[in-house]
Scaffold this motif. Sequence first.
Motif, PDB file in Angstrom:
ATOM      1  N   LEU A   8     -17.752   5.647   1.703  1.00  0.00           N
ATOM      2  CA  LEU A   8     -17.784   6.851   0.988  1.00  0.00           C
ATOM      3  C   LEU A   8     -16.155   6.564   1.020  1.00  0.00           C
ATOM      4  CD1 LEU A   8     -19.659   9.618   1.112  1.00  0.00           C
ATOM      5  CD2 LEU A   8     -19.488   8.296  -0.512  1.00  0.00           C
ATOM      6  N   ALA A   9     -15.141   6.601   1.953  1.00  0.00           N
ATOM      7  CA  ALA A   9     -14.109   6.576   2.194  1.00  0.00           C
ATOM      8  C   ALA A   9     -13.100   4.755   2.201  1.00  0.00           C
ATOM      9  CB  ALA A   9     -13.104   6.603   4.196  1.00  0.00           C
ATOM     10  N   GLU A  10     -13.646   4.071   1.863  1.00  0.00           N
ATOM     11  CA  GLU A  10     -13.278   2.803   1.344  1.00  0.00           C
ATOM     12  C   GLU A  10     -14.052   3.125  -0.194  1.00  0.00           C
ATOM     13  OE1 GLU A  10     -12.009  -0.924   1.205  1.00  0.00           O
ATOM     14  OE2 GLU A  10     -12.583   0.582   2.661  1.00  0.00           O
ATOM     15  N   ARG A  11     -14.989   3.708  -0.576  1.00  0.00           N
ATOM     16  CA  ARG A  11     -15.014   3.418  -2.126  1.00  0.00           C
ATOM     17  C   ARG A  11     -13.699   4.253  -2.587  1.00  0.00           C
ATOM     18  NH1 ARG A  11     -20.454   2.979  -4.804  1.00  0.00           N
ATOM     19  NH2 ARG A  11     -19.595   3.059  -6.356  1.00  0.00           N
ATOM     20  N   SER A  12     -13.887   5.216  -1.646  1.00  0.00           N
ATOM     21  CA  SER A  12     -12.765   6.702  -2.701  1.00  0.00           C
ATOM     22  C   SER A  12     -11.031   5.620  -2.593  1.00  0.00           C
ATOM     23  CB  SER A  12     -12.995   7.984  -2.019  1.00  0.00           C
ATOM     24  OG  SER A  12     -12.123   7.553  -0.206  1.00  0.00           O
ATOM     25  N   ARG A  13     -11.350   4.961  -1.769  1.00  0.00           N
ATOM     26  CA  ARG A  13      -9.679   3.788  -1.878  1.00  0.00           C
ATOM     27  C   ARG A  13      -9.671   3.432  -3.027  1.00  0.00           C
ATOM     28  NH1 ARG A  13     -10.195   4.629   3.555  1.00  0.00           N
ATOM     29  NH2 ARG A  13     -11.753   2.707   4.137  1.00  0.00           N
ATOM     30  N   GLU A  14     -10.852   2.949  -3.565  1.00  0.00           N
ATOM     31  CA  GLU A  14     -10.444   1.395  -4.498  1.00  0.00           C
ATOM     32  C   GLU A  14     -11.435   2.856  -5.622  1.00  0.00           C
ATOM     33  OE1 GLU A  14     -14.263  -0.956  -3.677  1.00  0.00           O
ATOM     34  OE2 GLU A  14     -13.433  -1.782  -1.391  1.00  0.00           O
ATOM     35  N   GLU A  15     -11.574   3.379  -6.287  1.00  0.00           N
ATOM     36  CA  GLU A  15     -11.732   4.169  -7.374  1.00  0.00           C
ATOM     37  C   GLU A  15     -11.138   5.234  -6.896  1.00  0.00           C
ATOM     38  OE1 GLU A  15     -15.979   4.662  -8.764  1.00  0.00           O
ATOM     39  OE2 GLU A  15     -16.365   2.878  -7.211  1.00  0.00           O
ATOM     40  N   SER A  16     -10.157   6.428  -7.521  1.00  0.00           N
ATOM     41  CA  SER A  16      -9.667   7.531  -7.289  1.00  0.00           C
ATOM     42  C   SER A  16     -10.641   8.141  -7.572  1.00  0.00           C
ATOM     43  CB  SER A  16      -8.203   7.616  -8.233  1.00  0.00           C
ATOM     44  OG  SER A  16      -8.564   7.613  -9.589  1.00  0.00           O
ATOM     45  N   LYS A  17     -11.712   8.218  -8.578  1.00  0.00           N
ATOM     46  CA  LYS A  17     -12.298   9.184  -8.962  1.00  0.00           C
ATOM     47  C   LYS A  17     -13.450   9.739  -8.317  1.00  0.00           C
ATOM     48  CE  LYS A  17     -15.660   6.505 -11.748  1.00  0.00           C
ATOM     49  NZ  LYS A  17     -16.045   6.765 -12.896  1.00  0.00           N
ATOM     50  N   VAL A  18     -14.021   9.352  -6.802  1.00  0.00           N
ATOM     51  CA  VAL A  18     -15.301   9.370  -5.740  1.00  0.00           C
ATOM     52  C   VAL A  18     -14.991  10.605  -5.555  1.00  0.00           C
ATOM     53  CG1 VAL A  18     -16.334   8.139  -4.218  1.00  0.00           C
ATOM     54  CG2 VAL A  18     -15.214   6.660  -5.587  1.00  0.00           C
ATOM     55  N   ARG A  19     -14.342  11.057  -5.475  1.00  0.00           N
ATOM     56  CA  ARG A  19     -14.180  12.222  -4.419  1.00  0.00           C
ATOM     57  C   ARG A  19     -13.889  13.820  -5.264  1.00  0.00           C
ATOM     58  NH1 ARG A  19      -9.917   9.786  -0.917  1.00  0.00           N
ATOM     59  NH2 ARG A  19      -8.043  11.114  -2.558  1.00  0.00           N
ATOM     60  N   ALA A  20     -13.363  12.945  -6.735  1.00  0.00           N
ATOM     61  CA  ALA A  20     -13.759  14.189  -7.289  1.00  0.00           C
ATOM     62  C   ALA A  20     -14.957  14.665  -8.124  1.00  0.00           C
ATOM     63  CB  ALA A  20     -12.443  13.920  -8.742  1.00  0.00           C
ATOM     64  N   VAL A  21     -15.335  13.307  -8.166  1.00  0.00           N
ATOM     65  CA  VAL A  21     -17.329  13.772  -8.469  1.00  0.00           C
ATOM     66  C   VAL A  21     -18.076  13.572  -7.649  1.00  0.00           C
ATOM     67  CG1 VAL A  21     -19.217  11.933  -8.850  1.00  0.00           C
ATOM     68  CG2 VAL A  21     -17.040  11.405  -9.997  1.00  0.00           C
ATOM     69  N   LEU A  22     -17.472  13.688  -5.912  1.00  0.00           N
ATOM     70  CA  LEU A  22     -18.600  14.141  -5.719  1.00  0.00           C
ATOM     71  C   LEU A  22     -18.132  16.100  -4.860  1.00  0.00           C
ATOM     72  CD1 LEU A  22     -18.698  11.427  -2.976  1.00  0.00           C
ATOM     73  CD2 LEU A  22     -20.616  11.735  -4.329  1.00  0.00           C
ATOM     74  N   LYS A  23     -17.003  16.293  -5.343  1.00  0.00           N
ATOM     75  CA  LYS A  23     -16.093  17.509  -4.407  1.00  0.00           C
ATOM     76  C   LYS A  23     -17.655  18.130  -5.888  1.00  0.00           C
ATOM     77  CE  LYS A  23     -12.015  18.341  -4.032  1.00  0.00           C
ATOM     78  NZ  LYS A  23     -11.038  18.634  -3.659  1.00  0.00           N
ATOM     79  N   ARG A  24     -16.829  17.693  -7.041  1.00  0.00           N
ATOM     80  CA  ARG A  24     -17.720  18.587  -9.121  1.00  0.00           C
ATOM     81  C   ARG A  24     -19.368  18.416  -7.845  1.00  0.00           C
ATOM     82  NH1 ARG A  24     -18.993  21.732 -11.952  1.00  0.00           N
ATOM     83  NH2 ARG A  24     -18.994  21.312 -14.315  1.00  0.00           N
ATOM     84  N   SER A  25     -19.721  17.372  -7.222  1.00  0.00           N
ATOM     85  CA  SER A  25     -21.459  17.968  -7.630  1.00  0.00           C
ATOM     86  C   SER A  25     -21.924  18.935  -6.394  1.00  0.00           C
ATOM     87  CB  SER A  25     -21.582  16.367  -6.469  1.00  0.00           C
ATOM     88  OG  SER A  25     -21.390  16.821  -5.537  1.00  0.00           O
TER      89      SER A  25
END
Length: 172
Positions: A8-25
């Motif tokens: 997840l950390a690696e993907r969030s470095r590549e795609e800025s929306k990852v943390r926002a989507v997961l937080k929204r979940s």
Amino acid sequence: MSTFVEELAERSREESKVRAVLKRSLAFDPGVYSAAFPYVEHRLKSDDGEWKRKVYYLVAGLWAMHWRDRSGGMQSIASACRMLYWASDQSPSIERRFIALIDSDEEQLPYRLRQMTALLKEYEIDFNNLSKDLLSWNHPDKFIQIRWAREFYNQTAEKNEETEMTNKENEQ
């Protein structure tokens, strides 16, 4: 092979929306927010139970909510709760929340974990360890909850003994 949280950390470095989507979940029951599917579903097997699926989504959301660019030592959630308890002068409300957390059933757990994780914003939590613990949360022996209680209270008992010894030394 990387752990789920490392991925997840690696993907969030590549795609800025990852943390926002997961937080929204976290506003939804674990595993029902479809925008989070691309970040979690590939880690699950078709024969994994519903509880494992919920745990993965819950941990992903909590990780995103709690994420900070820090590099300190990580600790279990029980240790972080103990540290918060002592940092807040043994606040009864922290202890009550901790007790409510370890007494949670699988329906209450996501809500109470979100609450506690929000309070622990200054502490680094080992989300890989949390994930492993939650997978065994429903065990009839409650060994995870007992271990968390020991982590929280055993250190507390040691600190109380130290305080009593210091007070006795100061009286003499």
